[in-house]
Scaffold this motif. Structure first.
Motif, PDB file in Angstrom:
ATOM      1  N   ARG A 275       0.830  -1.219   0.000  1.00  0.00           N
ATOM      2  CA  ARG A 275       0.000   0.000   0.000  1.00  0.00           C
ATOM      3  C   ARG A 275       0.858   1.261   0.000  1.00  0.00           C
ATOM      4  N   PHE A 276       1.872   1.295   0.867  1.00  0.00           N
ATOM      5  CA  PHE A 276       2.682   2.503   0.965  1.00  0.00           C
ATOM      6  C   PHE A 276       3.631   2.672  -0.212  1.00  0.00           C
TER       7      PHE A 276
ATOM      8  N   THR B 249      -3.655   0.263  10.075  1.00  0.00           N
ATOM      9  CA  THR B 249      -2.952   0.707  11.277  1.00  0.00           C
ATOM     10  C   THR B 249      -3.568   0.109  12.532  1.00  0.00           C
TER      11      THR B 249
ATOM     12  N   ASP C 278      -6.096   2.946   5.225  1.00  0.00           N
ATOM     13  CA  ASP C 278      -4.921   3.178   6.057  1.00  0.00           C
ATOM     14  C   ASP C 278      -5.249   3.057   7.545  1.00  0.00           C
TER      15      ASP C 278
ATOM     16  N   SER D 245      -2.679  12.641   6.234  1.00  0.00           N
ATOM     17  CA  SER D 245      -3.900  12.400   5.450  1.00  0.00           C
ATOM     18  C   SER D 245      -4.867  13.567   5.569  1.00  0.00           C
TER      19      SER D 245
END
Length: 191
Positions: free
Chosen positions: A38-39, A140, A136, A115
């Protein structure tokens, strides 16, 4: 007031502790791989689309990707320690998990801040940005949950292995007392 942390005998109330610990290690590794993917995509998007004053976002994205790569590496370390039944490896992993939990909380807060700044720069909120933040946040929070549970499991297994390594030692106080009496009596007769 001092409280004690629980010592688990089983993982998820049904699995043996060590096998459950190894299973959670694999789950943690899978979550880390998802976060890395994802990152990497987020970093590609930030570096290719935004040019200029988004240095904070670029640094945070790169640092977060590196963080998850290191965490995945130590998840492998935990899995190997669980398979080998090594007290030292599990103890090191336990300390590592506590340190990284603190870093997850810090990085999670910085990601949320980044964000929010990203959304505030836009004139209108679109569905893509909401999905981005929701994904996200879910990643997390799931990593935080797994990390806390993993800390407790690792601690429990390390305590169990430490007791096994020390072995059960029985002390026969009656035999010791008898040998002391015999020594005292022989010393008295010799004098």
């Amino acid at each position: 007031m001092k409280g004690e942390l629980p010592v688990f005998k089983r993982c998820c109330f049904c699995l043996p502790l060590r096998r459950g610990l190894v299973g959670w290690g694999y789950l943690r590794l899978a979550l880390d791989v998802l976060a890395i993917i994802r990152f990497v995509f987020i970093c590609i998007e930030i570096y290719s689309i935004y040019i200029g004053p988004v240095i904070f976002e670029k640094i945070m994205c790169t640092a977060t990707t590196i963080y998850y790569c290191i965490d995945a590496l130590f998840a492998v370390f935990l899995i190997v320690g669980g398979h080998k039944k090594s007290y030292k490896l599990l103890r090191i992993s336990y300390i590592y998990c506590i340190v990284w939990l603190a870093l997850i909380l810090i990085i999670g807060g910085l990601i949320a801040y980044s964000s929010i700044n990203w959304i505030q720069r836009e004139e209108h909120i679109n569905l893509y940005k909401v999905k981005y933040i929701a994904l996200d946040s879910a990643i997390t929070f799931s990593i935080i949950f797994v990390q806390v549970y993993l800390i407790l499991l690792t601690r429990s297994e390390a305590i169990k292995l430490r007791k096994e390594n020390l072995g059960v030692q029985f002390v026969n106080n009656a035999a010791d007392a008898e040998s002391i009496c015999v020594q005292v009596c022989t010393n008295m007769t010799n004098n």
